[in-house]
Design a protein around this motif. Structure first.
Motif, PDB file in Angstrom:
ATOM      1  N   PRO A 171       9.109   0.651 -20.693  1.00 60.04           N
ATOM      2  CA  PRO A 171       8.692   1.991 -20.639  1.00 60.04           C
ATOM      3  C   PRO A 171       7.329   2.294 -20.662  1.00 60.04           C
ATOM      4  CG  PRO A 171       9.401   1.518 -22.929  1.00 60.04           C
ATOM      5  CD  PRO A 171       9.501   0.130 -22.048  1.00 60.04           C
ATOM      6  N   VAL A 172       6.748   2.806 -19.815  1.00 55.47           N
ATOM      7  CA  VAL A 172       5.347   3.172 -19.116  1.00 55.47           C
ATOM      8  C   VAL A 172       5.017   4.631 -19.620  1.00 55.47           C
ATOM      9  CG1 VAL A 172       3.361   3.588 -17.504  1.00 55.47           C
ATOM     10  CG2 VAL A 172       5.231   1.659 -17.479  1.00 55.47           C
ATOM     11  N   SER A 173       4.116   4.917 -20.719  1.00 57.21           N
ATOM     12  CA  SER A 173       3.894   6.275 -21.096  1.00 57.21           C
ATOM     13  C   SER A 173       2.925   6.926 -20.086  1.00 57.21           C
ATOM     14  CB  SER A 173       2.902   6.102 -22.577  1.00 57.21           C
ATOM     15  OG  SER A 173       1.795   5.687 -22.196  1.00 57.21           O
ATOM     16  N   LYS A 174       2.691   8.323 -20.248  1.00 53.12           N
ATOM     17  CA  LYS A 174       2.198   9.164 -19.402  1.00 53.12           C
ATOM     18  C   LYS A 174       0.658   8.556 -19.392  1.00 53.12           C
ATOM     19  CE  LYS A 174       0.887  14.200 -18.864  1.00 53.12           C
ATOM     20  NZ  LYS A 174       0.017  15.114 -20.084  1.00 53.12           N
ATOM     21  N   ALA A 175       0.304   8.303 -20.552  1.00 55.37           N
ATOM     22  CA  ALA A 175      -1.260   7.829 -20.415  1.00 55.37           C
ATOM     23  C   ALA A 175      -1.355   6.357 -19.583  1.00 55.37           C
ATOM     24  CB  ALA A 175      -1.658   7.543 -21.745  1.00 55.37           C
ATOM     25  N   GLU A 176      -0.507   5.545 -19.922  1.00 51.81           N
ATOM     26  CA  GLU A 176      -0.515   4.225 -19.082  1.00 51.81           C
ATOM     27  C   GLU A 176      -0.254   4.462 -17.671  1.00 51.81           C
ATOM     28  OE1 GLU A 176       1.143   1.815 -22.935  1.00 51.81           O
ATOM     29  OE2 GLU A 176       2.456   2.775 -21.629  1.00 51.81           O
ATOM     30  N   PHE A 177       0.701   5.311 -17.428  1.00 49.36           N
ATOM     31  CA  PHE A 177       1.126   5.746 -16.006  1.00 49.36           C
ATOM     32  C   PHE A 177      -0.357   6.397 -15.277  1.00 49.36           C
ATOM     33  CE2 PHE A 177       2.856   7.958 -12.150  1.00 49.36           C
ATOM     34  CZ  PHE A 177       3.731   6.903 -11.741  1.00 49.36           C
ATOM     35  N   GLU A 178      -1.101   7.075 -15.944  1.00 50.35           N
ATOM     36  CA  GLU A 178      -2.221   7.684 -15.458  1.00 50.35           C
ATOM     37  C   GLU A 178      -3.280   6.635 -15.184  1.00 50.35           C
ATOM     38  OE1 GLU A 178      -2.556  10.738 -14.550  1.00 50.35           O
ATOM     39  OE2 GLU A 178      -4.543  10.495 -13.575  1.00 50.35           O
ATOM     40  N   VAL A 179      -3.149   5.533 -15.935  1.00 56.77           N
ATOM     41  CA  VAL A 179      -3.992   4.064 -15.719  1.00 56.77           C
ATOM     42  C   VAL A 179      -3.812   3.673 -14.436  1.00 56.77           C
ATOM     43  CG1 VAL A 179      -4.801   1.917 -16.615  1.00 56.77           C
ATOM     44  CG2 VAL A 179      -4.750   3.842 -18.141  1.00 56.77           C
ATOM     45  N   MET A 180      -2.251   3.576 -14.224  1.00 55.20           N
ATOM     46  CA  MET A 180      -1.885   3.020 -12.797  1.00 55.20           C
ATOM     47  C   MET A 180      -2.451   3.977 -11.725  1.00 55.20           C
ATOM     48  SD  MET A 180       1.952   1.843 -13.881  1.00 55.20           S
ATOM     49  CE  MET A 180       2.261   0.886 -12.561  1.00 55.20           C
ATOM     50  N   ARG A 181      -1.965   5.072 -11.711  1.00 62.04           N
ATOM     51  CA  ARG A 181      -2.532   6.137 -10.663  1.00 62.04           C
ATOM     52  C   ARG A 181      -4.019   5.933 -10.406  1.00 62.04           C
ATOM     53  NH1 ARG A 181       0.410  11.018  -9.814  1.00 62.04           N
ATOM     54  NH2 ARG A 181       1.160  11.102 -12.257  1.00 62.04           N
ATOM     55  N   SER A 182      -4.839   6.021 -11.522  1.00 58.94           N
ATOM     56  CA  SER A 182      -6.105   6.152 -11.340  1.00 58.94           C
ATOM     57  C   SER A 182      -6.836   4.836 -10.679  1.00 58.94           C
ATOM     58  CB  SER A 182      -7.012   6.391 -12.697  1.00 58.94           C
ATOM     59  OG  SER A 182      -8.353   6.253 -12.445  1.00 58.94           O
ATOM     60  N   SER A 183      -6.250   3.686 -11.206  1.00 59.87           N
ATOM     61  CA  SER A 183      -6.655   2.441 -10.608  1.00 59.87           C
ATOM     62  C   SER A 183      -6.141   2.203  -9.245  1.00 59.87           C
ATOM     63  CB  SER A 183      -6.613   1.308 -11.493  1.00 59.87           C
ATOM     64  OG  SER A 183      -4.988   1.058 -11.925  1.00 59.87           O
ATOM     65  N   PHE A 184      -4.583   2.728  -8.997  1.00 60.40           N
ATOM     66  CA  PHE A 184      -4.195   2.568  -7.698  1.00 60.40           C
ATOM     67  C   PHE A 184      -5.086   3.402  -6.568  1.00 60.40           C
ATOM     68  CE2 PHE A 184       0.664   1.334  -8.535  1.00 60.40           C
ATOM     69  CZ  PHE A 184       0.201   0.480  -9.415  1.00 60.40           C
ATOM     70  N   VAL A 237       0.755  -1.264  -0.015  1.00 60.52           N
ATOM     71  CA  VAL A 237      -0.108   0.116  -0.181  1.00 60.52           C
ATOM     72  C   VAL A 237       0.741   1.262   0.035  1.00 60.52           C
ATOM     73  CG1 VAL A 237      -1.403   1.372   1.561  1.00 60.52           C
ATOM     74  CG2 VAL A 237      -2.114  -0.886   0.974  1.00 60.52           C
ATOM     75  N   THR A 238       1.818   1.232   0.813  1.00 60.63           N
ATOM     76  CA  THR A 238       2.784   2.414   0.792  1.00 60.63           C
ATOM     77  C   THR A 238       3.597   2.646  -0.380  1.00 60.63           C
ATOM     78  OG1 THR A 238       2.866   2.090   3.409  1.00 60.63           O
ATOM     79  CG2 THR A 238       4.465   3.634   2.334  1.00 60.63           C
ATOM     80  N   GLU A 239       3.930   1.701  -1.110  1.00 62.51           N
ATOM     81  CA  GLU A 239       4.644   1.801  -2.287  1.00 62.51           C
ATOM     82  C   GLU A 239       3.917   2.254  -3.380  1.00 62.51           C
ATOM     83  OE1 GLU A 239       7.845  -1.721  -1.506  1.00 62.51           O
ATOM     84  OE2 GLU A 239       6.108  -2.240  -2.398  1.00 62.51           O
ATOM     85  N   MET A 240       2.487   1.830  -3.331  1.00 63.88           N
ATOM     86  CA  MET A 240       1.311   2.191  -4.048  1.00 63.88           C
ATOM     87  C   MET A 240       1.448   3.891  -4.049  1.00 63.88           C
ATOM     88  SD  MET A 240      -1.596  -0.633  -3.919  1.00 63.88           S
ATOM     89  CE  MET A 240      -2.675   0.159  -5.057  1.00 63.88           C
ATOM     90  N   GLY A 241       1.251   4.353  -2.636  1.00 62.84           N
ATOM     91  CA  GLY A 241       1.271   5.667  -2.561  1.00 62.84           C
ATOM     92  C   GLY A 241       2.308   6.574  -2.895  1.00 62.84           C
ATOM     93  N   SER A 242       3.630   5.892  -2.971  1.00 55.03           N
ATOM     94  CA  SER A 242       4.763   6.451  -3.477  1.00 55.03           C
ATOM     95  C   SER A 242       4.680   6.692  -5.099  1.00 55.03           C
ATOM     96  CB  SER A 242       5.991   5.503  -3.214  1.00 55.03           C
ATOM     97  OG  SER A 242       7.096   5.927  -3.889  1.00 55.03           O
ATOM     98  N   LEU A 243       4.044   5.683  -5.598  1.00 51.34           N
ATOM     99  CA  LEU A 243       4.063   5.882  -7.244  1.00 51.34           C
ATOM    100  C   LEU A 243       2.859   6.712  -7.442  1.00 51.34           C
ATOM    101  CD1 LEU A 243       4.497   2.378  -8.579  1.00 51.34           C
ATOM    102  CD2 LEU A 243       6.025   4.321  -8.328  1.00 51.34           C
TER     103      LEU A 243
END
Lengths: 186, 186, 186, 186
Positions: free
Chosen positions: B148-161, B82-88
């Motif tokens: 490599p994770v694009s800005k759009a893909e990273f946003e999917v990670m952020r939103s789903s995290f 959970v804390t590593e997810m918070g970091s990302l």
């Protein structure tokens, strides 16, 4: 840095049938445990339900008594209101916040115990220090517990506060109209 | 750039009755699959439920063996806390993060395998490189998989995290008090 | 600054079986209460369900008549649409917004009552003033109620609006397909 | 500016038992309707469920044929993937995005129809223009529909996309393990 350390079972103090969830940050001088308290509903004679008592986000602070050892008996609690949660969610990286609580407010013991939660930015580009001061004018004691919260840990707080905030106000019941767990019939 | 490519059925390895969901990023040198692991609850004699084991966000890395072909056997996993997810979630566009895991921590095999996940900003104004290093001091092997994770893909990670984070801590159970799927009776 | 003050029971006006939830801000010159209104669905002959009427976020303003006393009879309401909620969620700290409503729009009484909600940044680094103007050209009356909303309180609005927005559009029903509470059969 | 205008019933085309929800933006030259498509699950022999087909966010564009009149027959659709939704959620106020779709990709008709969705910042401090170009090399036709989306309307998209994104990937099923509405038995 956040790791599991044995502590007394939160469920052992009589509240059967409940669900206990939390998030704990373990640091050198203290531990900070946070745990949401759901709202209480009451059902009116009309059949209509309303929130009797809003929920809160309970922060419990524990002093360290050695490496990875905490005194779970000496806990000091601070129940964040919805608005105080909003204050922390919106805290900029160089901003600070202070909240004052009197656990006996509006009773004859008002003013005996004063609690101050101070949230200050940590210098090194991220995170906040959480300090809880408890002054008891009767026992003439003053306690302070200090827990530094990293940027990642604070983001866990921010993300989970955003999740909890509407639910602590009972707003999820509007869209899941089955009877909640804790209802008082009037 | 994220497209469906045949891979072994995740449900075939014995975990019947479960729901399997994920998100996969396919790139030239490797693929990154992420899949949430729900928490495990236990029910105490009081009837009270508590989280026995927190969930995690499992990241699985697969090396590429040709155009749009990946070696699904050579997967390397990294379970974000959970804390590593918070970091990302809170990672600024020019910030980086590193996480270190030892899959045998607190056992007699501690230190044999070391995993390092390194998340570095991609230069071109958005996105992050995800590199997983796995060093095995027994087999004397060292693997690295880079996606490599694009800005759009990273946003999917952020939103789903943000969606997953409170649920991985079991906080949704507080508001949906029916028995969850995975409960151990004590 | 947000504290419980006695006010008429919201459930007493005939809407039995409902759930009533809200958030109220009490200030010197007035109080601002917000309360979500869920959408209404209708079921077509095909068995398909659709949103008949979108929900809204009802803002109710009450004038102060003394210290911590408000005139609950003189309430003025303003129902924010989904797009108006989007406007407030995205409001930058030095931006402002104005919304105009005519409660009798598209009826023969159109134009008789005009409501203007004005949201302006408070100077001291945070928060917004909410002013509701109601002009009635028939009774020749003009009311204004003003409530300053702190940065923390505005964040409660922002966070709860993000929660409510998709649900006011009925989007949660797509993933919880049981029959909602309020359905009209056609 | 977003107002209800009569349009054909979305539920009339055979999909009984479904829930239809949407959000529509009506502008001078065209209308933009968005509507989430839930994922499809399949149940394996093991009893395990997995996502068979991810959902999407369907954008439908309609040309205007007069003041507040739109030609609902001439709709052009564009189904945003999860990653494309991530691209729009993370779009900075002066950034732009372009997506290319071929509705017949991986079939013998590939390349006949090309769709381009272009999202460009509007000059006046907020909002984005959404332009859909559809080129059909067989019928030698080229259509373009343009809808300006205000900052407030774009925030409705951003907020509802954040809600929909994990659900389109089926992640909500992990925490609500009852059988979803649309399951194929294998």
């Amino acid at each position: 840095v956040s790791q599991a350390v044995a502590r007394p079972n939160p469920a052992s103090d009589g509240d059967s049938g409940k669900v206990f969830v939390d998030y704990t940050i373990f640091k050198g001088k203290g531990a900070l445990n946070m745990s949401p308290i759901p709202p209480k509903f009451s059902q009116l004679q009309s059949g209509c339900m309303k929130v009797d008592r809003k929920g809160a986000m309970m922060l419990n602070f524990f002093p360290a008594v050695g490496p990875k050892k905490y005194d779970w008996q000496k806990k000091q609690g601070f129940a964040l209101s919805v608005t105080e949660m909003g204050s922390l969610i919106s805290l900029g990286p160089s901003e600070s916040a202070e909240f004052f609580h009197d656990p006996s407010m509006q009773s004859s013991n008002a003013g005996q115990v004063r609690k101050k939660l101070s949230v200050q930015p940590l210098g090194n580009g991220g995170g906040f220090s959480f300090s809880l001061n408890v002054n008891n004018s009767v026992s003439k004691t003053s306690d302070q517990i200090y827990v530094p919260v990293s940027k990642a840990e604070f983001e866990v707080m921010r993300s989970s506060f955003n999740y909890i905030l509407p639910r602590i106000m009972g707003w999820d019941r509007l869209f899941n109209p089955q009877l909640p767990a804790s209802v008082n019939m009037n």
